[in-house]
Design an enzyme around this catalytic site. Structure first.
Site, short mmCIF file in Angstrom:
data_model
loop_
_atom_site.label_atom_id
_atom_site.label_comp_id
_atom_site.label_asym_id
_atom_site.label_seq_id
_atom_site.Cartn_x
_atom_site.Cartn_y
_atom_site.Cartn_z
N HIS A 198 -6.45 33.98 -25.36
CA HIS A 198 -7.30 34.50 -24.65
C HIS A 198 -8.37 33.39 -24.08
O HIS A 198 -9.18 32.83 -24.73
CB HIS A 198 -7.73 36.25 -24.92
CG HIS A 198 -8.36 35.82 -25.32
ND1 HIS A 198 -10.60 36.17 -26.01
CD2 HIS A 198 -8.76 35.95 -26.98
CE1 HIS A 198 -10.93 35.83 -26.84
NE2 HIS A 198 -10.20 35.93 -28.16
N ASP A 210 -13.04 32.04 -31.15
CA ASP A 210 -12.85 33.28 -30.49
C ASP A 210 -12.59 32.70 -29.38
O ASP A 210 -14.09 33.65 -28.27
CB ASP A 210 -12.87 33.97 -31.03
CG ASP A 210 -12.73 35.54 -30.76
OD1 ASP A 210 -11.33 35.29 -29.62
OD2 ASP A 210 -12.86 36.56 -30.93
N GLU A 236 -9.84 40.03 -22.62
CA GLU A 236 -9.19 40.17 -23.62
C GLU A 236 -10.21 41.14 -24.08
O GLU A 236 -9.88 42.27 -24.99
CB GLU A 236 -8.91 39.33 -24.38
CG GLU A 236 -8.09 39.61 -25.67
CD GLU A 236 -9.04 39.45 -26.88
OE1 GLU A 236 -8.55 40.37 -28.14
OE2 GLU A 236 -9.70 39.69 -26.78
N GLU A 237 -11.57 40.76 -24.63
CA GLU A 237 -12.93 40.92 -25.19
C GLU A 237 -13.05 42.81 -25.26
O GLU A 237 -14.51 43.10 -25.88
CB GLU A 237 -14.19 40.37 -25.72
CG GLU A 237 -13.82 38.67 -26.03
CD GLU A 237 -13.16 39.23 -27.41
OE1 GLU A 237 -13.00 39.10 -28.23
OE2 GLU A 237 -13.46 37.21 -28.29
N ASP A 277 -4.50 33.41 -30.72
CA ASP A 277 -5.93 33.99 -30.67
C ASP A 277 -6.85 33.77 -32.58
O ASP A 277 -6.66 34.12 -33.16
CB ASP A 277 -5.56 35.28 -30.60
CG ASP A 277 -7.93 35.85 -30.42
OD1 ASP A 277 -7.81 35.52 -30.36
OD2 ASP A 277 -7.51 37.37 -30.53
N HIS A 312 -18.17 36.45 -32.29
CA HIS A 312 -18.61 37.32 -31.05
C HIS A 312 -20.12 37.00 -31.51
O HIS A 312 -21.20 38.09 -31.03
CB HIS A 312 -18.12 38.59 -31.50
CG HIS A 312 -16.32 38.92 -30.94
ND1 HIS A 312 -16.40 40.69 -31.45
CD2 HIS A 312 -16.05 38.38 -30.60
CE1 HIS A 312 -14.94 40.26 -30.59
NE2 HIS A 312 -14.57 39.22 -30.52
N1 BES Z 1 -9.74 37.65 -31.68
C1 BES Z 1 -10.42 38.95 -32.32
C2 BES Z 1 -9.23 39.68 -32.91
C3 BES Z 1 -9.30 39.33 -34.78
C4 BES Z 1 -10.15 39.09 -34.98
C5 BES Z 1 -8.20 39.24 -34.79
C6 BES Z 1 -10.36 38.96 -36.03
C7 BES Z 1 -8.04 38.80 -36.79
C8 BES Z 1 -9.58 39.09 -36.84
C9 BES Z 1 -9.94 39.65 -30.39
O1 BES Z 1 -10.56 38.89 -29.71
C10 BES Z 1 -11.13 40.73 -30.57
O2 BES Z 1 -11.82 40.93 -30.90
N2 BES Z 1 -10.54 41.99 -30.25
C11 BES Z 1 -11.09 42.82 -30.93
C12 BES Z 1 -10.19 43.64 -29.95
C13 BES Z 1 -10.51 43.59 -29.03
C14 BES Z 1 -9.28 44.62 -27.66
C15 BES Z 1 -11.94 43.64 -27.91
C16 BES Z 1 -11.25 43.30 -32.57
O3 BES Z 1 -10.36 43.32 -32.97
O4 BES Z 1 -11.91 44.48 -32.46
ZN ZN Z 2 -10.44 36.76 -30.00
#
Ligand code: BES
Ligand code: ZN
Length: 475
Positions: A263, A284, A318-319, A346, A427
């Site tokens: 993403h 990220d 994605e976020e 990711d 984040h």
């Molecule tokens: N890169 C993250 C996913 C992630 C974070 C995987 C930490 C494993 C460990 C991704 O960008 C993210 O923040 N995903 C969100 C969900 C998304 C649908 C908003 C999450 O995991 O909360």
């Molecule tokens: Zn991510």
């Protein structure tokens, strides 16, 4: 079927009221109020929520301090989110009008309504307080969320056998490619992308950074008539942020498509919908885009021609609920595109302490493709001294889930993280190269993995000798 108990809804509404008040306060006061509300939610969750004991869960560190920027375009716009029931337990304070559903694997899901400016709190609560992942799919209408769940094909995507496509017979290409990965180039891409103020989907930076990726990828394909790039904008809830797609036309199996994705957006969970938020997103997921970019550079640098069609993708938004990848996967499904494998990159650049180099994501992935990832790793990376493990990510934690839901085989390799779990600066304003030791060394390994995946899924067009001096072997 599980019931939504009226008393818990009432408690949830009570928390909503507390949090609505925090909105109107000065930013300096808001964090304390939000923390109190979150603590309340956690107590409710201890009573009701059950954590799976099977697989290790990804853990995240605490989030950083809130900033004072609060300009919001449409903070009250409702967004319809599809979450796991576990995640819903954690966000009842901000989610309204919940209805229980199940996906094709039997997984309990909840469709609920969340105000746009509260979306980032979903991850907040679930990660920081419950120490598990809380992904979700987001839709502009309840009908679209219902259709998405009703037509879900996760069961098929996770179990269908594609072993015929996953063979190991292109060592010559892989072994020529692996030594060519340059840490400096990975560093430069991460450095460039994390120097935008943010890559937030609804900000001008989110658009210009995506356009830069397209231009950069196109420059790597100079002089190649079989390579094209496009901005994918057919996403109704991606604001002005396009996804980026680069296509290398397959030589003899053009209708079989190999996808590599990451993403391109970023977010600061503390500043909600502010288009001026500071969200460098170096790990990220600038690291994932850099991994794809270096993979592409090496594959194209020597005039490599794949037998299958290859698509490199940078996903928008994605976020805020896997929006870009979901729009692409659904569009491919509607058009009958035959995707034989999707690799998701990711977060590839953080490793601290004595942990394994890569973690295979265990859930929402195709079983054969996961096994193939293990074979690729053991064949090409383990001999270099690298180690692997696996971890559950949770429902809809990244873009591979969009492909899985659309019925396509997808899998994801994830960074090592730290001894206690994942990257602590995710984040926040501190997701920078500085907090990763000013190095892109960990992304080198993921680029090597992506190159092995690319060579062994797309395969190399054989060179036909028609006279003259013999060409160099092309594996
Ligand atoms: N890169 C993250 C996913 C992630 C974070 C995987 C930490 C494993 C460990 C991704 O960008 C993210 O923040 N995903 C969100 C969900 C998304 C649908 C908003 C999450 O995991 O909360
Ligand atoms: Zn991510």
């Amino acid at each position: 079927p599980f019931l939504l108990i009226p008393t818990t809804l009432l408690l949830g509404m009570l928390v909503s009221v507390v949090m609505l008040r925090s909105d109107t306060m000065r930013a300096a006061h808001a964090p304390a109020v939000r923390t109190a509300a979150a603590a309340h939610l956690t107590r409710l969750d201890t009573a009701h929520g059950a954590e799976s004991a099977e697989a290790p869960r990804l853990r995240r560190g605490a989030v950083g301090p809130a900033t004072a920027a609060w300009s919001q375009a449409d903070p009250f716009a409702p967004v319809y989110v599809v979450t796991s029931r576990d995640t819903w337990q954690g966000i009842r304070g901000v989610a309204r009008n919940a209805v229980a559903r199940r996906d094709s694997t039997g997984m309990p899901l909840v469709i609920s309504e969340v105000r746009a400016d509260r979306l980032s709190e979903i991850g907040h609560y679930v990660h920081a307080k419950e120490r598990r992942c809380g992904g979700y799919f987001a839709f502009p209408s309840r009908a679209q969320a219902e259709d998405f769940v009703g037509a879900g094909r996760s069961m098929q995507a996770m179990t269908q056998s594609l072993l015929a496509h996953y063979t190991l017979d292109n060592q010559a290409t892989v072994e020529r490619w692996l030594p060519q990965v340059q840490e400096q180039r990975l560093y430069d891409t991460i450095n460039h992308l994390s120097s935008y103020r943010n890559r937030y989907y609804a900000s001008s930076y989110g658009k210009t950074s995506a356009e830069w990726i397209r231009t950069h990828w196109q420059s790597l394909a100079a002089g190649r008539s079989d390579v094209s790039t496009e901005l994918f904008t057919a996403c109704s809830n991606c604001s002005t942020q396009p996804s980026v797609i680069l296509t290398i036309q397959g030589w003899d199996l053009p209708n079989e498509v190999v996808v590599l994705g990451a993403h391109l957006d970023s977010i600061n969970a503390n500043t909600r919908t502010d288009p001026n938020q500071i969200a460098p997103g170096a790990d990220d997921d600038a690291s994932g885009i850099a991994t794809l970019t270096e993979t592409l550079r090496i594959a194209l640098s020597e005039g490599w021609r794949p037998r299958r069609t290859v698509k490199f993708m940078g996903y928008a938004a994605e976020e805020v609920g896997l929006r870009g990848s979901n729009a692409i996967a659904q569009s491919f499904l509607a058009n009958g595109v035959n995707v034989v494998g999707v690799l998701q990159a990711d977060m590839t650049n953080y490793k601290a302490g004595a942990v394994s180099d890569m973690r295979l994501i265990s859930d929402y992935s195709n079983a054969d493709l996961k096994n193939f990832f293990i074979t690729l790793f053991d064949t090409y990376l383990a001999p270099m001294g690298l180690t692997r493990s696996s971890v559950a990510c949770g429902y809809a934690c990244s873009d591979h889930a969009s492909w899985t839901n659309a019925g396509y085989p997808a899998a994801m390799m994830f960074e090592a993280g730290g001894p206690n779990g994942s990257y602590p600066y995710i984040h926040t304003t501190s997701d920078t190269l500085a907090t990763m030791g000013e190095s892109a060394q960990n992304s080198v390994k993921f680029t090597q993995f992506a190159l092995a995946y690319l060579a062994e899924t797309a395969k190399t067009k054989p060179i036909k000798v028609t006279g003259g001096p013999a060409p160099m072997s092309e594996g």
